[in-house]
Design an enzyme around this catalytic site. Structure first.
Site: not given
Ligand code: HEM
Lengths: 315, 325
Positions: B28, B186, B216, B218, B259, B310-311
């Site tokens: 991450y 998050h 970014r 994912n 994504e 988690y994944k």
């Molecule tokens: C630069 C910005 C961001 C970074 C670095 C970031 C980083 C991450 C990371 C590392 C994960 C884990 C995903 C995985 O391993 O499958 C995640 C999950 C997630 N992110 Fe972000 N994210 C960003 C922006 C956003 C934004 C703007 C949203 C707005 C809705 C968002 C919503 C989510 C959601 C809903 C999850 C799933 C969380 C869960 O497990 O319930 N992210 N994000």
């Protein structure tokens, strides 16, 4: 890769006398293209000779055909306003893109705008947007006794009954005190004007129990320099010196000199371009390094961070 | 929905697939980079434009329309997000028109006319006038772009997910997330808090100037070619996910889900629009690219346990490695 938003070349289309000491400039793209929309309270950074000054955009931010700024002539200022007052129609000004640092809070139920003198300028775009989106606004505007009111007609048209013009310090102080004492919960306060006025408005608000999150102040003169002073990097392994200009990043200067270095975000957040074994007085601007790493002064993120004097790198 | 693709479409999907790994390890990080920008992969390229109306355009939008009809809660808009929604609509339609020659946005009097020849849509509207569109502005944008949309309001020095039109969420729910802060959203992500990537990403976004775009990437996995794996429809897909560990046709069922997420500061409202575009590629197709095969195997081998959990890959890893090896 789309570069960070480039600068705008704007031609002075018209100059109007807003008041005897305030001059309005209407600006259009020199190349005839379109202009970005902007958020209420945005300002434009204008290159004025060898200075860069920030001026609030006074028009409506939605899909504008032109930008407008109002400039107070300050004989005792640092030269930017005097330089602009010498500008003639047709001249092209170098400007940054609009920057937004004083926007209305979308969740507010009411917006109380407090201005003094030329500090009214950021509120014109607030009022335009408030009309478009049906936001509730009131304005307290302090103007010197007997002085003309800049943008009076526009203010009246936009704010209607919500506008109060106060003549003299005592009248303004009483009006602010009353407004800040009686405003309903959910009101946000925005102040812009001379330091004395802003300080009293904020002190009154605090005295009446306003939390900081609901108080917003715009102080003039504080253009945040994205760039910095020029400095030199010395590549220890080759003994080369490379100059880093004021408007270039260390990373850019290295690339221009043919030194490849990995980078990703270029904004000091991802950590990809980290450089170790550096020596010098480093000015850290990243979000990545820990306080201890910063204090050690031996590593930096060259995409945003700079140095004073000579920075020695292990390259 | 399990989609059957013609061979040329399938081949195009492989060529345009945004392969998420650049090395043989994955960790991450605040992995953001300026957008757009073409990125070459071993077999093709992605990322030349922010929006990516591709071969699956009409099918995915039809699917979104069906999902929204079935479950309107996938679209949420807190009242203070009206200006941001209009801002997002205008930005999105302009971007789409600049990307796809079959679409145009024209000024007409004090309004606009949107023409989309791929969908046969022609819609006049006046900016800010909700009655001039057949649905809300954010929904309308969602009916024209394949990307899921979240709008973040910035206040009190934080970001809040106060509006969204999200039909293809990967194991989360827009209705549940609405109104949460960036940090709250998050909360379930492991490790990040320790490493600080999430708070750092928020600081970065708060400083993002108007008009700038970042992206970014994912990745995770999905059983079958299924875009809608929202928590809201878990009853429809949860079982197929559980069955994946011992299904017969694993290489066709296991999909890499990537994504491509874009983050753009909207000019007029100051809100941040977060776009999520979902791409699915079956393991069978990954196996056709030897370099992807070895990279994925190496990443899986070294992935820390909490991220594996988690994944949702804990029970699948042995099977995956057997196929990739
Ligand atoms: C630069 C910005 C961001 C970074 C670095 C970031 C980083 C991450 C990371 C590392 C994960 C884990 C995903 C995985 O391993 O499958 C995640 C999950 C997630 N992110 Fe972000 N994210 C960003 C922006 C956003 C934004 C703007 C949203 C707005 C809705 C968002 C919503 C989510 C959601 C809903 C999850 C799933 C969380 C869960 O497990 O319930 N992210 N994000």
């Amino acid at each position: 890769m789309s570069a960070p938003a480039g600068d705008l070349a704007l031609r002075v289309e018209r100059i109007v006398d807003v008041t005897p000491s305030v001059r309005g400039f209407v600006l259009r793209p020199a190349d005839g293209g379109g202009l970005p929309s902007y958020a209420p309270g945005s300002h434009l950074v204008v290159a004025c000779g060898d200075r860069r000054n920030a001026y609030s955009l006074t028009g409506e931010g939605h899909a504008p055909d032109s930008y407008a700024i109002s400039v107070l002539h300050r004989p005792d200022g640092q030269g930017g306003s005097a330089w602009l007052h010498g500008v003639r129609p047709g001249q092209v000004l170098r400007c940054g893109r609009p920057r937004d640092a004083f926007a209305p809070v979308a969740t507010a139920r009411h917006h109380l705008l407090i201005a003094g003198g030329i500090g009214i300028t950021p509120f014109l775009s607030h009022l335009w947007a408030a009309r478009r989106w049906g936001r509730r606004v009131s304005v307290l505007y302090a103007v010197g006794a007997g002085a003309p009111v800049p943008h009076h007609a526009e203010l009246t048209a936009l704010a209607g009954d919500g506008l109060r013009i106060l003549r003299g310090r005592a009248a303004m102080q009483a009006a602010m005190d009353q407004a800040l004492r009686t405003q309903a919960l959910g009101t946000h306060l925005y102040v812009c004007g001379p330091d004395g006025l802003m300080d009293s408005a904020l002190a009154l608000a605090r005295g009446h129990g306003w939390p900081d999150e609901r108080c917003h102040a715009e102080r003039f003169g504080g253009v945040d320099a994205a760039e910095g002073a020029p400095f030199t990097v010395r590549l220890r392994r080759t003994g080369r010196d490379i100059a880093v200009a004021a408007d270039a990043s260390l990373l850019d200067a290295l690339a221009a000199a043919g030194v490849e270095w990995p980078a990703m975000c270029r904004r000091g957040v991802c950590g990809e371009c980290r450089m170790d074994n550096a020596a010098g007085t480093i000015l850290h601007r990243d979000l990545v390094l820990s306080p201890a790493e910063r204090a050690a002064q031996s590593c930096l993120m060259p995409c945003v961070s700079r140095a004073e004097g000579v920075l020695s790198l292990d390259l | 929905m399990v989609q059957t693709m013609s061979d040329p479409v399938r081949a195009a999907c492989i060529r345009r697939f945004p392969w998420p790994f650049t090395g043989d390890r994955y960790a991450y990080s605040a992995n953001v980079e300026p957008a757009p920008g073409a990125r070459r992969t071993l077999v093709g390229e992605w990322g030349r434009t922010i929006l990516d109306p591709d071969e699956t355009y009409a099918a995915e939008l039809a699917e979104r329309r069906d999902i929204l009809a079935r479950d309107p809660s996938r679209h949420v808009e807190l009242p203070h997000m009206r200006a941001a929604s209009w801002d997002a609509l205008l930005w999105g339609l302009r971007e789409l028109a600049a990307t796809d020659p079959a679409m145009t946005l024209d000024r007409q009097g004090d309004g606009h006319v949107w023409t989309n020849r791929r969908l046969g849509t022609r819609q006049a509207f006046r900016y800010g006038d909700d009655a001039s569109l057949p649905m809300g502005p954010l929904m309308f944008l969602g009916s024209q772009i394949q990307e899921d949309i979240v709008l973040l309001d910035q206040r009190e020095d934080r970001l809040w997910a106060d509006a969204g039109c999200v039909t293809f969420a990967s194991n989360w729910s827009m209705a549940f997330t609405a109104g949460m802060s960036f940090m709250e959203i998050h909360g379930p992500v492991p490790r990040d808090f320790a490493d600080g990537a999430i708070p750092r990403a928020e600081r970065f976004l708060i400083r993002l100037p108007a008009g700038q775009a970042y992206r970014r990437i994912n990745w995770t996995s999905t059983a079958g070619y299924r875009l809608d794996t929202a928590l809201d429809s878990y009853a429809d897909w949860g079982a197929s996910r559980a069955r994946m560990a011992d299904c017969d046709d694993f290489a066709d069922v296991f999909h890499m889900r990537v994504e491509v997420q874009h983050l753009v500061r909207l000019p007029e409202s100051g809100a941040i629009v977060f776009l999520i575009r979902t791409y699915l590629l079956p393991l069978a197709d990954i196996l056709t690219v030897p370099g992807w095969r070895t990279q994925f195997a190496s990443v899986l081998t070294h992935l820390p346990d909490d991220i594996i959990q988690y994944k949702g890959l804990a029970t699948l890893r042995p099977r995956l490695l057997a196929h990739l090896g």
